[in-house]
Design a protein around this motif. Structure first.
Motif, short mmCIF file in Angstrom:
data_model
loop_
_atom_site.label_atom_id
_atom_site.label_comp_id
_atom_site.label_asym_id
_atom_site.label_seq_id
_atom_site.Cartn_x
_atom_site.Cartn_y
_atom_site.Cartn_z
N GLN A 38 -38.25 46.81 -53.56
CA GLN A 38 -37.85 48.00 -54.29
C GLN A 38 -37.32 47.67 -55.68
O GLN A 38 -37.60 48.38 -56.65
CB GLN A 38 -36.81 48.77 -53.49
N VAL A 39 -36.56 46.58 -55.79
CA VAL A 39 -36.00 46.19 -57.08
C VAL A 39 -37.14 45.80 -58.03
O VAL A 39 -37.15 46.20 -59.21
CB VAL A 39 -35.00 45.04 -56.93
N ALA A 40 -38.09 45.00 -57.54
CA ALA A 40 -39.21 44.59 -58.39
C ALA A 40 -40.02 45.81 -58.83
O ALA A 40 -40.46 45.90 -59.99
CB ALA A 40 -40.10 43.60 -57.64
N GLN A 41 -40.22 46.77 -57.93
CA GLN A 41 -40.93 48.00 -58.29
C GLN A 41 -40.13 48.79 -59.33
O GLN A 41 -40.70 49.37 -60.26
CB GLN A 41 -41.16 48.85 -57.04
N ASN A 42 -38.81 48.81 -59.17
CA ASN A 42 -37.97 49.54 -60.10
C ASN A 42 -38.07 48.97 -61.51
O ASN A 42 -38.16 49.71 -62.50
CB ASN A 42 -36.52 49.53 -59.61
N PHE A 43 -38.08 47.64 -61.61
CA PHE A 43 -38.19 47.02 -62.93
C PHE A 43 -39.56 47.26 -63.54
O PHE A 43 -39.69 47.41 -64.77
CB PHE A 43 -37.89 45.53 -62.85
N LEU A 44 -40.61 47.31 -62.71
CA LEU A 44 -41.93 47.65 -63.25
C LEU A 44 -41.91 49.08 -63.81
O LEU A 44 -42.45 49.34 -64.89
CB LEU A 44 -43.00 47.53 -62.17
N THR A 45 -41.30 50.00 -63.07
CA THR A 45 -41.20 51.38 -63.54
C THR A 45 -40.45 51.45 -64.86
O THR A 45 -40.87 52.14 -65.80
CB THR A 45 -40.48 52.25 -62.49
#
Length: 234
Positions: free
Chosen positions: A164-171
């Motif tokens: 989720q954190v990696a996805q959040n940074f991509l967003t």
């Protein structure tokens, strides 16, 4: 079953988790999710004859590219590799999950306990790290590298939270690219904008002309210089 599919070891993010963050998932922005992985993990993700990485691409719809060590950023540790997840926004989001779930399936005790990602330095400020760490129950450490516009963020926490954190940074990266705060670079340092437009169409032409290569090889020795202390929150 393909790579990353049906693995009980890693729970899926909760239903209320919105990795799109309000972005239109049909758009194709010229940004990449960048994961830093050890060489042994790179071999596991590639698989025999490239089978595993092909399956991950098929399952996610994203394009996965593992850079050779000599083409990776010079500030990485010896033996580390850079894995780039490319494609449409929603496919990169899915690609992050498939890659990290497959990494957690590596045999024995070799499964990574932390996830390393490269993000624009503007998104690795202490206030942002604290917001993300608090939102997903992880500990984040950011390391800056003088002369480069990217920082390495180390994510420590349960596998599902690290996803989720990696996805959040991509967003956040895609959003910053949309509003012009961050400009994506191709592997050779060419600045590209939305739909492939040159940076000078988005920002001042004088600034665009001065954009250096993303990872200039001539500056590799500078990576050995003392680095500023990392920032840890969580």
């Amino acid at each position: 079953s393909g790579a990353g599919a049906g693995l009980p070891q890693v729970g899926l993010p909760p239903a209320e988790h919105d990795p799109f963050g309000g972005l239109d998932p049909t758009q194709n922005f010229r940004t990449k999710a960048k994961l830093v992985i050890e060489t042994s993990l790179a071999g596991w993700l590639i698989g025999k004859g490239g089978r595993t990485i092909r399956e991950m691409q098929e399952n996610s719809g994203a394009f996965l590219h593992i850079l050779r060590e000599e083409d990776s950023p010079p500030f990485l540790r010896p033996g580390d590799r850079l894995l780039e997840i490319c494609g449409r926004y929603e496919r990169k989001i899915e690609g992050i999950q498939v890659v990290l779930r497959t990494a957690d399936q590596i045999p024995g005790s070799q499964a990574p306990r932390e996830t390393l990602i490269l993000v624009p330095s503007l998104l690795a400020r202490p206030e942002t790290l604290q917001e993300v760490a608090s939102g997903f129950g992880c500990t984040l450490t950011a390391q800056d590298f003088p002369g480069y516009e990217e920082s390495m963020v180390t994510i420590v926490g349960p596998p599902s939270s690290r996803i989720q954190v990696a996805q959040n940074f991509l967003t956040r990266t895609d959003r910053a690219h949309m509003d012009g705060t961050v400009v994506a670079l191709s592997i050779d340092g060419e600045a590209v904008g939305r739909d492939g437009r040159a940076r000078r169409e988005l920002r001042d032409g004088a600034a665009a002309a001065a954009v250096p290569a993303a990872y200039p090889r001539a500056e590799r020795r500078e990576a050995q210089a003392p680095l500023p202390p990392p920032v840890t929150v969580g």
